[in-house]
Design an enzyme around this catalytic site. Structure first.
Site, mmCIF file in Angstrom:
data_model
loop_
_atom_site.group_PDB
_atom_site.id
_atom_site.type_symbol
_atom_site.label_atom_id
_atom_site.label_comp_id
_atom_site.label_asym_id
_atom_site.label_seq_id
_atom_site.Cartn_x
_atom_site.Cartn_y
_atom_site.Cartn_z
ATOM 1 C CG HIS A 166 -0.513 0.033 2.807
ATOM 2 N ND1 HIS A 166 0.396 -0.713 3.155
ATOM 3 C CD2 HIS A 166 -0.006 1.387 3.188
ATOM 4 C CE1 HIS A 166 1.226 -1.267 4.270
ATOM 5 N NE2 HIS A 166 1.202 0.728 4.058
ATOM 6 C CG HIS B 173 0.004 5.946 2.436
ATOM 7 N ND1 HIS B 173 -1.276 5.033 2.535
ATOM 8 C CD2 HIS B 173 0.974 5.137 3.466
ATOM 9 C CE1 HIS B 173 -1.601 4.721 3.215
ATOM 10 N NE2 HIS B 173 -0.203 4.623 4.046
#
Length: 149
Positions: free
Chosen positions: A57, A72
């Site tokens: 992620h 992110h």
């Protein structure tokens, strides 16, 4: 001066609009965010450099000047334990701007109850070290998001 380009296509949103206080208050560092298109896409390197941190992620690429850029992918997506993300590189790899690093589908992330909004952060940067920060409007993969002095 480091030019940081968008790792994703979508709509730029300022950090203050990111639905996470750690990012919206710039605790991690200054930058901006992209609300990505809702289709399978690849997140690409925002600079030439070395992948120093890599999770399904999130990733950090450090450029030749030692500047680290965190991307992110979504908010609270660590809770998905990698589900919906496919790594295309390995930690330690040298990458070029625009090279695909992670394949994912923001629509699937949203269906899992998470925000796909993706902060792009200048790590360990002073707030006044960024210039020409894009905080609104459509961006394509590779569009300049900000310049880091």
């Amino acid at each position: 001066m480091t030019t940081v380009t968008s790792p994703l296509a979508g709509v730029a949103v300022g950090l203050s609009s990111v639905p996470d206080p750690v990012f919206s208050s710039a605790m991690v560092g200054p930058g901006t965010a992209v609300d990505p298109v809702r289709e399978p896409i690849e997140a690409v390197a925002p600079v030439d450099g070395i992948v120093v941190s890599l999770h399904p992620h999130a990733f950090v690429v450090v450029d030749a000047d030692g500047k680290g850029l965190l991307t992110h992918l979504g908010i609270d997506t660590v809770q998905l334990n990698g589900e919906g993300f496919e790594l295309l590189v390995a930690k330690g790899d040298t990458v070029t701007r625009g090279q695909p690093l992670v394949r994912w589908n923001p629509a699937v992330i949203e269906q899992a109850g998470k925000s796909p909004v993706s902060p792009v952060i200048a790590l360990e940067a002073a707030a006044d070290s960024l210039a020409a920060v894009v905080e609104e409007g459509a961006v394509d993969t590779g569009t300049t998001l900000f310049k880091w002095k």
